[in-house]
Design a protein around this motif. Structure first.
Motif, mmCIF file in Angstrom:
data_model
loop_
_atom_site.group_PDB
_atom_site.id
_atom_site.type_symbol
_atom_site.label_atom_id
_atom_site.label_comp_id
_atom_site.label_asym_id
_atom_site.label_seq_id
_atom_site.Cartn_x
_atom_site.Cartn_y
_atom_site.Cartn_z
ATOM 1 N N ILE A 137 3.312 2.254 -2.278
ATOM 2 C CA ILE A 137 3.435 2.848 -3.616
ATOM 3 C C ILE A 137 2.145 3.554 -4.032
ATOM 4 O O ILE A 137 2.194 4.716 -4.469
ATOM 5 C CB ILE A 137 3.876 1.799 -4.660
ATOM 6 C CG1 ILE A 137 5.260 1.240 -4.310
ATOM 7 C CG2 ILE A 137 3.849 2.373 -6.074
ATOM 8 C CD1 ILE A 137 6.392 2.240 -4.339
ATOM 9 N N PRO A 138 0.964 2.922 -3.885
ATOM 10 C CA PRO A 138 -0.257 3.648 -4.246
ATOM 11 C C PRO A 138 -0.485 4.902 -3.392
ATOM 12 O O PRO A 138 -1.071 5.876 -3.867
ATOM 13 C CB PRO A 138 -1.381 2.637 -4.032
ATOM 14 C CG PRO A 138 -0.732 1.313 -3.949
ATOM 15 C CD PRO A 138 0.676 1.530 -3.525
ATOM 16 N N SER A 139 -0.006 4.898 -2.158
ATOM 17 C CA SER A 139 -0.127 6.093 -1.326
ATOM 18 C C SER A 139 0.830 7.177 -1.808
ATOM 19 O O SER A 139 0.480 8.357 -1.839
ATOM 20 C CB SER A 139 0.159 5.755 0.143
ATOM 21 O OG SER A 139 -0.801 4.828 0.620
ATOM 22 N N SER B 182 -2.722 7.432 -5.817
ATOM 23 C CA SER B 182 -3.890 6.651 -6.226
ATOM 24 C C SER B 182 -4.654 6.093 -5.021
ATOM 25 O O SER B 182 -5.829 5.778 -5.131
ATOM 26 C CB SER B 182 -3.494 5.531 -7.197
ATOM 27 O OG SER B 182 -2.599 4.627 -6.604
ATOM 28 N N LYS B 183 -3.991 5.979 -3.872
ATOM 29 C CA LYS B 183 -4.674 5.580 -2.623
ATOM 30 C C LYS B 183 -4.779 6.824 -1.762
ATOM 31 O O LYS B 183 -3.776 7.392 -1.340
ATOM 32 C CB LYS B 183 -3.914 4.476 -1.896
ATOM 33 C CG LYS B 183 -4.618 4.056 -0.611
ATOM 34 C CD LYS B 183 -4.143 2.721 -0.122
ATOM 35 C CE LYS B 183 -4.949 2.251 1.080
ATOM 36 N NZ LYS B 183 -6.371 2.093 0.825
ATOM 37 N N ARG B 184 -6.032 7.250 -1.508
ATOM 38 C CA ARG B 184 -6.264 8.476 -0.756
ATOM 39 C C ARG B 184 -7.195 8.259 0.445
ATOM 40 O O ARG B 184 -7.582 9.209 1.101
ATOM 41 C CB ARG B 184 -6.849 9.542 -1.672
ATOM 42 C CG ARG B 184 -5.935 9.885 -2.843
ATOM 43 C CD ARG B 184 -6.534 10.972 -3.717
ATOM 44 N NE ARG B 184 -7.941 10.797 -4.013
ATOM 45 C CZ ARG B 184 -8.432 10.225 -5.113
ATOM 46 N NH1 ARG B 184 -7.632 9.762 -6.031
ATOM 47 N NH2 ARG B 184 -9.731 10.114 -5.297
ATOM 48 N N ASP C 112 2.013 7.541 -4.922
ATOM 49 C CA ASP C 112 1.645 8.080 -6.238
ATOM 50 C C ASP C 112 0.275 8.761 -6.231
ATOM 51 O O ASP C 112 -0.175 9.302 -7.233
ATOM 52 C CB ASP C 112 1.743 7.018 -7.342
ATOM 53 C CG ASP C 112 0.677 5.937 -7.294
ATOM 54 O OD1 ASP C 112 -0.355 6.101 -6.614
ATOM 55 O OD2 ASP C 112 0.875 4.902 -7.977
ATOM 56 N N GLU D 221 -3.284 12.136 2.400
ATOM 57 C CA GLU D 221 -2.323 12.266 1.312
ATOM 58 C C GLU D 221 -0.951 12.393 1.958
ATOM 59 O O GLU D 221 -0.848 12.737 3.139
ATOM 60 C CB GLU D 221 -2.621 13.480 0.423
ATOM 61 C CG GLU D 221 -2.429 14.809 1.119
ATOM 62 C CD GLU D 221 -2.758 16.009 0.241
ATOM 63 O OE1 GLU D 221 -3.187 15.832 -0.908
ATOM 64 O OE2 GLU D 221 -2.594 17.141 0.739
ATOM 65 N N LEU E 12 0.803 -1.231 0.000
ATOM 66 C CA LEU E 12 0.000 0.000 0.000
ATOM 67 C C LEU E 12 0.831 1.274 0.000
ATOM 68 O O LEU E 12 0.289 2.368 -0.165
ATOM 69 C CB LEU E 12 -0.952 0.001 1.199
ATOM 70 C CG LEU E 12 -1.974 -1.139 1.179
ATOM 71 C CD1 LEU E 12 -2.820 -1.116 2.435
ATOM 72 C CD2 LEU E 12 -2.847 -1.053 -0.064
#
Length: 126
Positions: A15-17, A21-23, A19, A109, A13
């Motif tokens: 990398i998505p945070s 994409s995980k918010r 970039d 974020e 989790l």
């Protein structure tokens, strides 16, 4: 000085945070552990190996999982989604989870200074 609040994230989790994409994160609500206020700064503990300062972008949304249910197609409208698939994945971490249990949606974020993330991926990231 008070100790900073923390939120733990499972492997995969980070990398998505980073970039963006995980918010949001969905948790089974625990008083004190998931009570975050807009503009609060917390530590994201990523099991991928880094602690990253996170900015809370909205007050934690709390309610039964049933009341928090929102389809993924409405992600932009609601700022999150929570459906049967997400519930089933969450149940792997919380035995005996039911739709009537209290849940928490945490909005975040990576902390930014002058609109630049303190930690971000660069062109060398794989």
């Amino acid at each position: 000085m008070a100790e900073m609040k923390r939120l733990v994230f499972g492997e995969g989790l980070m990398i998505p945070s980073l970039d963006g994409s995980k918010r949001f994160a969905v948790r089974k609500y625990r008083e004190g552990a998931h009570d975050f206020s807009k503009d609060e700064i917390i530590i994201g503990e990523f099991k991928d190996g880094l602690n990253i300062l996170l900015h809370i972008t909205e007050d934690t949304k709390k309610g039964t999982f049933q009341s928090l249910k929102k389809p993924e197609r409405d992600l932009n409208k609601n700022g999150y989604y929570f459906d049967e698939w997400y519930f089933d994945n969450l149940a792997a971490y919380y035995p005996n989870l039911t739709w009537n249990d209290m849940g928490a949606i945490v909005f975040f974020e990576v902390l930014k200074v002058n609109d630049v993330s303190l930690v971000s991926l660069n062109e060398y990231a794989k």
